[in-house]
Design a protein around this motif. Sequence first.
Motif, PDB file in Angstrom:
ATOM      1  N   GLY A  17       3.461  11.859  -4.146  1.00 24.88           N
ATOM      2  CA  GLY A  17       4.103  10.655  -4.688  1.00 24.88           C
ATOM      3  C   GLY A  17       4.408  10.851  -6.161  1.00 24.88           C
ATOM      4  N   PRO A  20       5.150   5.920 -10.798  1.00 24.55           N
ATOM      5  CA  PRO A  20       4.437   5.932 -12.082  1.00 24.55           C
ATOM      6  C   PRO A  20       3.047   6.573 -12.002  1.00 24.55           C
ATOM      7  N   ALA A  21       2.320   6.356 -10.879  1.00 26.36           N
ATOM      8  CA  ALA A  21       0.961   6.918 -10.779  1.00 26.36           C
ATOM      9  C   ALA A  21       1.028   8.441 -10.694  1.00 26.36           C
ATOM     10  N   ASP A  40       7.496  14.302  -3.398  1.00 27.49           N
ATOM     11  CA  ASP A  40       7.949  12.931  -3.133  1.00 27.49           C
ATOM     12  C   ASP A  40       8.959  12.987  -1.998  1.00 27.49           C
ATOM     13  N   LYS A  41       8.867  12.022  -1.124  1.00 26.55           N
ATOM     14  CA  LYS A  41       9.809  12.038   0.006  1.00 26.55           C
ATOM     15  C   LYS A  41      11.218  11.680  -0.452  1.00 26.55           C
ATOM     16  N   ARG A  46      15.859   6.817  -7.237  1.00 23.47           N
ATOM     17  CA  ARG A  46      15.696   6.070  -5.992  1.00 23.47           C
ATOM     18  C   ARG A  46      15.210   4.662  -6.365  1.00 23.47           C
ATOM     19  N   LYS A  48      12.971   1.190  -6.044  1.00 24.48           N
ATOM     20  CA  LYS A  48      11.604   0.794  -5.670  1.00 24.48           C
ATOM     21  C   LYS A  48      11.534  -0.712  -5.872  1.00 24.48           C
ATOM     22  N   GLY A  51       9.157  -6.048  -9.752  1.00 26.78           N
ATOM     23  CA  GLY A  51       9.675  -7.040 -10.692  1.00 26.78           C
ATOM     24  C   GLY A  51      10.292  -6.361 -11.909  1.00 26.78           C
ATOM     25  N   ALA A  53       8.917  -5.303 -14.623  1.00 28.05           N
ATOM     26  CA  ALA A  53       8.380  -5.665 -15.947  1.00 28.05           C
ATOM     27  C   ALA A  53       7.261  -4.698 -16.332  1.00 28.05           C
ATOM     28  N   ARG A 123      13.458  -0.159 -11.763  1.00 34.68           N
ATOM     29  CA  ARG A 123      12.663   1.019 -11.404  1.00 34.68           C
ATOM     30  C   ARG A 123      13.566   2.186 -11.024  1.00 34.68           C
ATOM     31  N   VAL A 147       5.558  13.976   3.177  1.00 32.82           N
ATOM     32  CA  VAL A 147       4.265  14.449   3.689  1.00 32.82           C
ATOM     33  C   VAL A 147       3.914  13.646   4.936  1.00 32.82           C
ATOM     34  N   GLY A 179       1.027   7.847  -3.198  1.00 36.32           N
ATOM     35  CA  GLY A 179       2.163   7.425  -2.374  1.00 36.32           C
ATOM     36  C   GLY A 179       2.404   5.926  -2.343  1.00 36.32           C
ATOM     37  N   ASP A 311      -1.082   2.315  -6.542  1.00 33.49           N
ATOM     38  CA  ASP A 311      -1.118   1.408  -5.390  1.00 33.49           C
ATOM     39  C   ASP A 311      -1.875   2.022  -4.215  1.00 33.49           C
ATOM     40  N   GLY A 321       0.207  -9.639 -10.510  1.00 30.00           N
ATOM     41  CA  GLY A 321       0.980  -8.737  -9.649  1.00 30.00           C
ATOM     42  C   GLY A 321       1.417  -7.487 -10.378  1.00 30.00           C
ATOM     43  N   GLY A 323       1.194  -3.811 -11.576  1.00 26.34           N
ATOM     44  CA  GLY A 323       0.487  -2.640 -11.058  1.00 26.34           C
ATOM     45  C   GLY A 323       0.821  -1.351 -11.767  1.00 26.34           C
ATOM     46  N   ILE A 324       1.911  -1.357 -12.561  1.00 31.96           N
ATOM     47  CA  ILE A 324       2.359  -0.089 -13.151  1.00 31.96           C
ATOM     48  C   ILE A 324       1.343   0.413 -14.186  1.00 31.96           C
TER      49      ILE A 324
HETATM   50  C1  LIG Z   1       7.866  -7.329  -5.190  1.00 30.46           C
HETATM   51  C2  LIG Z   1       7.046  -6.560  -6.188  1.00 30.46           C
HETATM   52  C3  LIG Z   1       7.106  -6.884  -7.543  1.00 30.46           C
HETATM   53  C4  LIG Z   1       6.334  -6.171  -8.469  1.00 30.46           C
HETATM   54  N1  LIG Z   1       6.483  -6.439  -9.803  1.00 30.46           N
HETATM   55  C5  LIG Z   1       5.807  -5.703 -10.719  1.00 30.46           C
HETATM   56  C6  LIG Z   1       6.061  -5.864 -12.108  1.00 30.46           C
HETATM   57  O1  LIG Z   1       6.961  -6.601 -12.526  1.00 30.46           O
HETATM   58  N2  LIG Z   1       5.308  -5.156 -12.986  1.00 30.46           N
HETATM   59  C7  LIG Z   1       4.348  -4.277 -12.558  1.00 30.46           C
HETATM   60  O2  LIG Z   1       3.659  -3.680 -13.410  1.00 30.46           O
HETATM   61  N3  LIG Z   1       4.124  -4.068 -11.245  1.00 30.46           N
HETATM   62  C8  LIG Z   1       4.843  -4.738 -10.314  1.00 30.46           C
HETATM   63  N4  LIG Z   1       4.675  -4.485  -8.972  1.00 30.46           N
HETATM   64  C9  LIG Z   1       3.718  -3.437  -8.575  1.00 30.46           C
HETATM   65  C10 LIG Z   1       4.305  -2.039  -8.829  1.00 30.46           C
HETATM   66  O3  LIG Z   1       5.566  -1.940  -8.194  1.00 30.46           O
HETATM   67  C11 LIG Z   1       3.352  -0.969  -8.313  1.00 30.46           C
HETATM   68  O4  LIG Z   1       2.049  -1.252  -8.753  1.00 30.46           O
HETATM   69  C12 LIG Z   1       3.749   0.431  -8.790  1.00 30.46           C
HETATM   70  O5  LIG Z   1       5.005   0.794  -8.294  1.00 30.46           O
HETATM   71  C13 LIG Z   1       2.680   1.447  -8.357  1.00 30.46           C
HETATM   72  O6  LIG Z   1       3.105   2.735  -8.656  1.00 30.46           O
HETATM   73  P1  LIG Z   1       2.686   3.953  -7.711  1.00 30.46           P
HETATM   74  O7  LIG Z   1       3.170   5.183  -8.386  1.00 30.46           O
HETATM   75  O8  LIG Z   1       1.274   3.834  -7.335  1.00 30.46           O
HETATM   76  O9  LIG Z   1       3.488   3.722  -6.344  1.00 30.46           O
HETATM   77  P2  LIG Z   1       5.086   3.694  -6.085  1.00 30.46           P
HETATM   78  O10 LIG Z   1       5.810   3.232  -7.270  1.00 30.46           O
HETATM   79  O11 LIG Z   1       5.247   2.957  -4.806  1.00 30.46           O
HETATM   80  O12 LIG Z   1       5.462   5.226  -5.857  1.00 30.46           O
HETATM   81  C14 LIG Z   1       5.029   5.907  -4.717  1.00 30.46           C
HETATM   82  C15 LIG Z   1       5.895   7.151  -4.521  1.00 30.46           C
HETATM   83  O13 LIG Z   1       5.337   7.919  -3.448  1.00 30.46           O
HETATM   84  C16 LIG Z   1       6.357   8.389  -2.609  1.00 30.46           C
HETATM   85  N5  LIG Z   1       5.793   8.589  -1.275  1.00 30.46           N
HETATM   86  C17 LIG Z   1       5.246   7.634  -0.486  1.00 30.46           C
HETATM   87  N6  LIG Z   1       4.816   8.187   0.658  1.00 30.46           N
HETATM   88  C18 LIG Z   1       5.101   9.514   0.599  1.00 30.46           C
HETATM   89  C19 LIG Z   1       4.912  10.620   1.495  1.00 30.46           C
HETATM   90  N7  LIG Z   1       4.345  10.454   2.694  1.00 30.46           N
HETATM   91  N8  LIG Z   1       5.329  11.841   1.102  1.00 30.46           N
HETATM   92  C20 LIG Z   1       5.911  12.016  -0.118  1.00 30.46           C
HETATM   93  N9  LIG Z   1       6.125  11.009  -0.996  1.00 30.46           N
HETATM   94  C21 LIG Z   1       5.705   9.772  -0.650  1.00 30.46           C
HETATM   95  C22 LIG Z   1       7.424   7.275  -2.651  1.00 30.46           C
HETATM   96  O14 LIG Z   1       8.706   7.768  -2.322  1.00 30.46           O
HETATM   97  C23 LIG Z   1       7.321   6.806  -4.112  1.00 30.46           C
HETATM   98  O15 LIG Z   1       8.239   7.499  -4.938  1.00 30.46           O
HETATM   99  C24 LIG Z   1       5.449  -5.155  -8.027  1.00 30.46           C
HETATM  100  C25 LIG Z   1       5.396  -4.824  -6.665  1.00 30.46           C
HETATM  101  C26 LIG Z   1       6.205  -5.502  -5.750  1.00 30.46           C
HETATM  102  C27 LIG Z   1       6.170  -5.104  -4.310  1.00 30.46           C
END
Ligand SMILES: Cc1cc2nc3c(=O)[nH]c(=O)nc-3n(C[C@H](O)[C@H](O)[C@H](O)COP(=O)(O)OP(=O)(O)OC[C@H]3O[C@@H](n4cnc5c(N)ncnc54)[C@H](O)[C@@H]3O)c2cc1C
Length: 425
Positions: A17, A20-21, A40-41, A46, A48, A51, A53, A123, A147, A179, A311, A321, A323-324
Amino acid sequence: MNKSHKYDLETDIAIIGAGPAGSTTSIALSKAGVRHVIFDKATFPRDKVCGDAFSGKVVQIFKKLDPSILEGIYREESKFLGSWGITFVAPNGKSLHIPFKLDGGLNTGNKGKEPPPGFISRRYDFDNYLVGRLDPDSADMRFGANVVGFEHLDHGILINYRQNGGHGTCLARLVIGAGGDRSIVAKKLAGHKMEPEHYCAGVRAYYENVDGLHEQNFIELHFLRELLPGYFWIFPLPNNLVNVGVGMRSAKARKKEVNIKKAMLHTIHEHPDIKDRFKNAIPQGEIKGWGLPLGSKRRNLSGNRFMLVGDAASLIDPFTGEGIGNAMASGIIAADIAKEAWQQRDFSSEFLRKYDEVVYKELWGELKLSRTLQKLAELPWLFNFLVNKARKNQSIRDIISCMFEDLDLRTKLRSPGFYLRLLVN
Ligand SMILES: Cc1cc2nc3c(=O)[nH]c(=O)nc-3n(C[C@H](O)[C@H](O)[C@H](O)COP(=O)(O)OP(=O)(O)OC[C@H]3O[C@@H](n4cnc5c(N)ncnc54)[C@H](O)[C@@H]3O)c2cc1C
């Protein structure tokens, strides 16, 4: 990362993945001189669902990780919009405007002279920018590689992935699951399941030409009575766009039989305080939904040869809400521990347990407080009372502003004494 006879790829550390994480973990590993593979898939840019913010926490993390990333963000004005504060709208319709900083640039006219304390960016743009900051010398980027499964071997985890219609394998000593919601690592290696009590459903849409935005790009959270303990949001974006959405805890949405997509459209078209602001608005693209795994419950975040970040580790703030910030914070901790594990050649669950300890030491106080606030938000009268008090009292507003800058101050909100002092002023 030598190509072996048995596997297409071999690495000590694989991140799955590149949101941001995962990207933050990769950047931190590269800075520590640790080579790794990142999958990353998707191919970037791409979309996402989010919100969009980015709070002060994200800004602070970039300042420590690499200030040049932040400078790049501020330079691209067509993609990133600085934000100076937040507007809370209580169930009684009263608004409370809170700058993110005490002077907030509001009274001093600092806007434009000092960097904004938060920002908003689609995003689509932000994640693409961040991925562009990965270091190709130490990060082997495998994008468009989905994956699909794992196999525990004596000497590592065999990762199976699909790419370009074909199938690939990668042997990793350590897997970092980044992911997002529905992460395959969280499901298959950690055994996590979706829990409606600790999970929120969200929808968002983009609109052009929404009226009544704050001149300093405050983000708006509307705690409408019918959506409690969830909320409706309006976040301004560059190019006269806004991100609009609704989020609500899944257990509540089920119990109240709320369809959040309909609730969002109903608010936009019918709510007396909102509908006029949308009278000239033009929707851009579809309404999209996604889940928010909340950090209102402690979980196991690591095990034999794996750690979860962002996440995938369910670290979203249950009240806002957001999470970034926590996704990035956990990525930095994971990179630190991964480096130690790599140096000591110890990827056992006993060694990696330290990751859970550090993550929760850093984040649990804040997550617990947000869980309390989430519960308070179910009581409209208390929400109205607090907003009414704060509207009349500058020092309460200052305390809330400080809470955006100084996370320790947030603990004040957990103490019953805080409310008692409010009552007697
Ligand atoms: C409606 C909504 C509003 C939100 N608003 C906010 C906000 O305003 N501010 C904020 O801070 N947070 C907000 N969040 C939360 C925020 O979007 C997440 O906390 C943040 O994106 C987490 O980052 P991440 O890197 O953990 O996961 P993600 O951003 O989901 O990234 C995961 C990555 O893993 C990849 N991936 C997944 N599965 C696989 C696989 N099997 N193989 C290869 N790659 C894979 C995906 O393609 C993706 O690129 C919101 C969430 C939602 C749903």
